[in-house]
Design an enzyme around this catalytic site. Sequence first.
Site, PDB file in Angstrom:
ATOM      1  N   GLU A 270       0.889  -1.170   0.000  1.00 29.92           N
ATOM      2  CA  GLU A 270       0.000   0.000   0.000  1.00 29.92           C
ATOM      3  C   GLU A 270       0.923   1.214   0.000  1.00 29.92           C
ATOM      4  O   GLU A 270       1.555   1.502   1.017  1.00 29.92           O
ATOM      5  CB  GLU A 270      -0.869   0.030   1.261  1.00 29.92           C
ATOM      6  CG  GLU A 270      -1.745  -1.192   1.461  1.00 29.92           C
ATOM      7  CD  GLU A 270      -3.040  -1.135   0.678  1.00 29.92           C
ATOM      8  OE1 GLU A 270      -3.199  -0.228  -0.148  1.00 29.92           O
ATOM      9  OE2 GLU A 270      -3.883  -2.020   0.895  1.00 29.92           O
ATOM     10  N   GLU A 484      -5.991  -4.244   1.192  1.00 28.72           N
ATOM     11  CA  GLU A 484      -6.222  -4.481   2.617  1.00 28.72           C
ATOM     12  C   GLU A 484      -7.448  -3.650   3.003  1.00 28.72           C
ATOM     13  O   GLU A 484      -7.757  -2.665   2.362  1.00 28.72           O
ATOM     14  CB  GLU A 484      -4.957  -4.118   3.403  1.00 28.72           C
ATOM     15  CG  GLU A 484      -3.801  -5.039   2.993  1.00 28.72           C
ATOM     16  CD  GLU A 484      -2.510  -4.843   3.770  1.00 28.72           C
ATOM     17  OE1 GLU A 484      -2.471  -4.015   4.681  1.00 28.72           O
ATOM     18  OE2 GLU A 484      -1.538  -5.535   3.434  1.00 28.72           O
TER      19      GLU A 484
HETATM   20  P1  NAD Z   1       8.573   4.878   4.400  1.00 27.49           P
HETATM   21  O1  NAD Z   1       8.439   4.110   3.141  1.00 27.49           O
HETATM   22  O2  NAD Z   1       9.747   5.754   4.558  1.00 27.49           O
HETATM   23  O3  NAD Z   1       8.594   3.878   5.660  1.00 27.49           O
HETATM   24  C1  NAD Z   1       7.546   2.977   5.918  1.00 27.49           C
HETATM   25  C2  NAD Z   1       8.078   1.879   6.835  1.00 27.49           C
HETATM   26  O4  NAD Z   1       9.059   1.131   6.132  1.00 27.49           O
HETATM   27  C3  NAD Z   1       8.753   2.372   8.106  1.00 27.49           C
HETATM   28  O5  NAD Z   1       8.460   1.500   9.161  1.00 27.49           O
HETATM   29  C4  NAD Z   1      10.230   2.289   7.733  1.00 27.49           C
HETATM   30  O6  NAD Z   1      11.075   2.154   8.854  1.00 27.49           O
HETATM   31  C5  NAD Z   1      10.255   1.035   6.883  1.00 27.49           C
HETATM   32  N1  NAD Z   1      11.363   0.922   5.931  1.00 27.49           N
HETATM   33  C6  NAD Z   1      12.104   1.915   5.380  1.00 27.49           C
HETATM   34  N2  NAD Z   1      13.021   1.393   4.538  1.00 27.49           N
HETATM   35  C7  NAD Z   1      12.856   0.053   4.559  1.00 27.49           C
HETATM   36  C8  NAD Z   1      13.486  -1.034   3.883  1.00 27.49           C
HETATM   37  N3  NAD Z   1      14.477  -0.839   3.015  1.00 27.49           N
HETATM   38  N4  NAD Z   1      13.053  -2.287   4.113  1.00 27.49           N
HETATM   39  C9  NAD Z   1      12.020  -2.515   4.964  1.00 27.49           C
HETATM   40  N5  NAD Z   1      11.394  -1.526   5.638  1.00 27.49           N
HETATM   41  C10 NAD Z   1      11.791  -0.247   5.433  1.00 27.49           C
HETATM   42  O7  NAD Z   1       7.208   5.693   4.567  1.00 27.49           O
HETATM   43  P2  NAD Z   1       6.799   6.726   5.720  1.00 27.49           P
HETATM   44  O8  NAD Z   1       7.581   7.979   5.529  1.00 27.49           O
HETATM   45  O9  NAD Z   1       6.827   6.049   7.048  1.00 27.49           O
HETATM   46  O10 NAD Z   1       5.259   6.967   5.362  1.00 27.49           O
HETATM   47  C11 NAD Z   1       4.842   7.830   4.370  1.00 27.49           C
HETATM   48  C12 NAD Z   1       4.550   7.094   3.081  1.00 27.49           C
HETATM   49  O11 NAD Z   1       3.604   6.058   3.327  1.00 27.49           O
HETATM   50  C13 NAD Z   1       3.910   7.978   2.037  1.00 27.49           C
HETATM   51  O12 NAD Z   1       4.470   7.681   0.780  1.00 27.49           O
HETATM   52  C14 NAD Z   1       2.441   7.574   2.075  1.00 27.49           C
HETATM   53  O13 NAD Z   1       1.725   7.814   0.898  1.00 27.49           O
HETATM   54  C15 NAD Z   1       2.566   6.120   2.354  1.00 27.49           C
HETATM   55  N6  NAD Z   1       1.312   5.597   2.906  1.00 27.49           N
HETATM   56  C16 NAD Z   1       0.531   4.821   2.102  1.00 27.49           C
HETATM   57  C17 NAD Z   1      -0.681   4.334   2.574  1.00 27.49           C
HETATM   58  C18 NAD Z   1      -1.552   3.460   1.724  1.00 27.49           C
HETATM   59  O14 NAD Z   1      -2.353   2.735   2.281  1.00 27.49           O
HETATM   60  N7  NAD Z   1      -1.448   3.487   0.409  1.00 27.49           N
HETATM   61  C19 NAD Z   1      -1.098   4.648   3.878  1.00 27.49           C
HETATM   62  C20 NAD Z   1      -0.270   5.455   4.665  1.00 27.49           C
HETATM   63  C21 NAD Z   1       0.939   5.917   4.162  1.00 27.49           C
END
Ligand code: NAD
Length: 514
Positions: A270, A484
């Site tokens: 997502e 989901e």
């Molecule tokens: P992010 O991608 O930076 O991090 C998300 C999670 O992934 C965190 O727990 C982070 O620690 C972990 N992570 C980072 N690098 C990783 C790796 N290489 N391997 C495994 N895990 C890793 O995102 P964020 O800044 O926490 O959240 C914002 C983003 O989430 C935005 O792009 C937003 O659009 C998206 N989002 C999407 C939805 C949806 O349902 N489509 C909902 C909420 C947020």
Amino acid sequence: MSAPTATPATLSEGRRASEPARREYLNLIGGKWLPSRTGKTFENRNPAKSQDLVGTFPDSGSEDVDAAVKAAARAFSSWRLVPAPRRAEFIFRAAEILRDRKEDLARVMTREMGKVLAETRGDVQEAIDMAYYIAAEGRRLFGATVPSELPDKFAMSVRQPLGVCGLITPWNFPMAIPSWKTFPALVAGNTVVLKPASDTPASAHHLIEVLVEAGVPEGVVNIVHGGGSTVGTPIVMHPDVKMISFTGSSDVGKVIAERSAKTLKRVSLELGGKNAQIVMEDADLDLALEGVLWGAFGTTGQRCTATSRLIVMREVHDEMVRRLADRASKLRLGDGLDPATEVGPLVNRAQRERVHSYTEIGKAEGAKLVAGGASATEGALGDGAFYKPTIFDQVKPSMRIAQEEIFGPVLSVITVSSMEEAIQVLNGTPFGLSSSIYTRDVNRAMRAIRDIEAGITYVNGPTIGAEVQLPFGGVKETGNGHREGGPTVIDAFTEWKSVYIDYSGRLQKAQIDR
Ligand code: NAD
């Protein structure tokens, strides 16, 4: 299950979660609350008041992940045999505890993440809604019975759990998103290892504590705190993790998909959005105005479904932009615990820098700044990561501010001359999460529903406001086809098995015996 070892008080002891008494959080691995084997910790601070320390958390590593996955794998052998309606009873109990503790949980969430109390109450409510909804699913988990082409033969398909699921979550819905993954995974018979975002670890932690209190057996739920590369990557790479459910940015989602391909893990993604609200000239403009204000600046623009583009018909453009800029500049910024606050801080200062860099990009691209465009630093705001609600007018669809996810309170206004152009502009980004159209014309509304490329379309409502009982997710770079939320979440967390029962007492050959 053993009690927390280094937490001086638990929420169940009547203390308000918002009180800064509890400082040291631990991982939960195999039913034991443990510090990280790295010996390191990290701090979780209030983005509205940097001196307010919410707590310290284990800064874990691959050894902690390995221990958690092993514990979850051990627990899976018995959890999968617990009848699904019984598994669901734990989730019902969790729903009741969450409901009773909603206010405390919301307050601590506002402290760790910044969004206003009304919204953090909504975040906890979403977890409660999901718990009740999916717990009822424990008495369904429908498969299908179908006729066999052969006589005296019975055919059906049943759902089976996957095993250990690795759940990786972002910071913008600190409890709702972990709940959307954990509850369905458990009802379906899986065990889980959860890694929440390190900006908002407390709310996910409290969710897991509630499950422990609800009686979920040891090892069925595990939480490992820490960073993306130090904890997230080892979860993704672990051979005994059968499935990854990830919500976060499209960039990280692509890395996870690539890495998971090596072991052919199932991956439910997502990801990001660049959501738009269309306003037709026949729309109720008052309604459209309220919608875009809420969609663009609610949660300080930090929702995956936030409205970051306003696509407006030329005839109503001037009135919309004038009223919007006026209202946006009057929104009250402040600490989310203050009932007068309408817009809280961004999640941290780095995010504020990122948002501001897009303001600079927008100006350089030639868009016209009509509101905001700077950090808010007056008085007490100076101690937090506040940014003024920002609006760019005269934005071209190809500009970076109209194409890239900013994830902050920045709205780009694009003017169009027809419904066809509006939909073309709306569809013209790499993302496809949420969308909205304001019109009084039912024919236009139906055409928009048909032609918009997005996982979610609202008519006469803003781009935000999803409910748990509907599929949630998006197309294009917003995801990889899973949904989901709603009944479809069960598909993400189960495997199908087709079963044939031959009671003819002889060898029968499908396709051959005719
Ligand atoms: P992010 O991608 O930076 O991090 C998300 C999670 O992934 C965190 O727990 C982070 O620690 C972990 N992570 C980072 N690098 C990783 C790796 N290489 N391997 C495994 N895990 C890793 O995102 P964020 O800044 O926490 O959240 C914002 C983003 O989430 C935005 O792009 C937003 O659009 C998206 N989002 C999407 C939805 C949806 O349902 N489509 C909902 C909420 C947020």
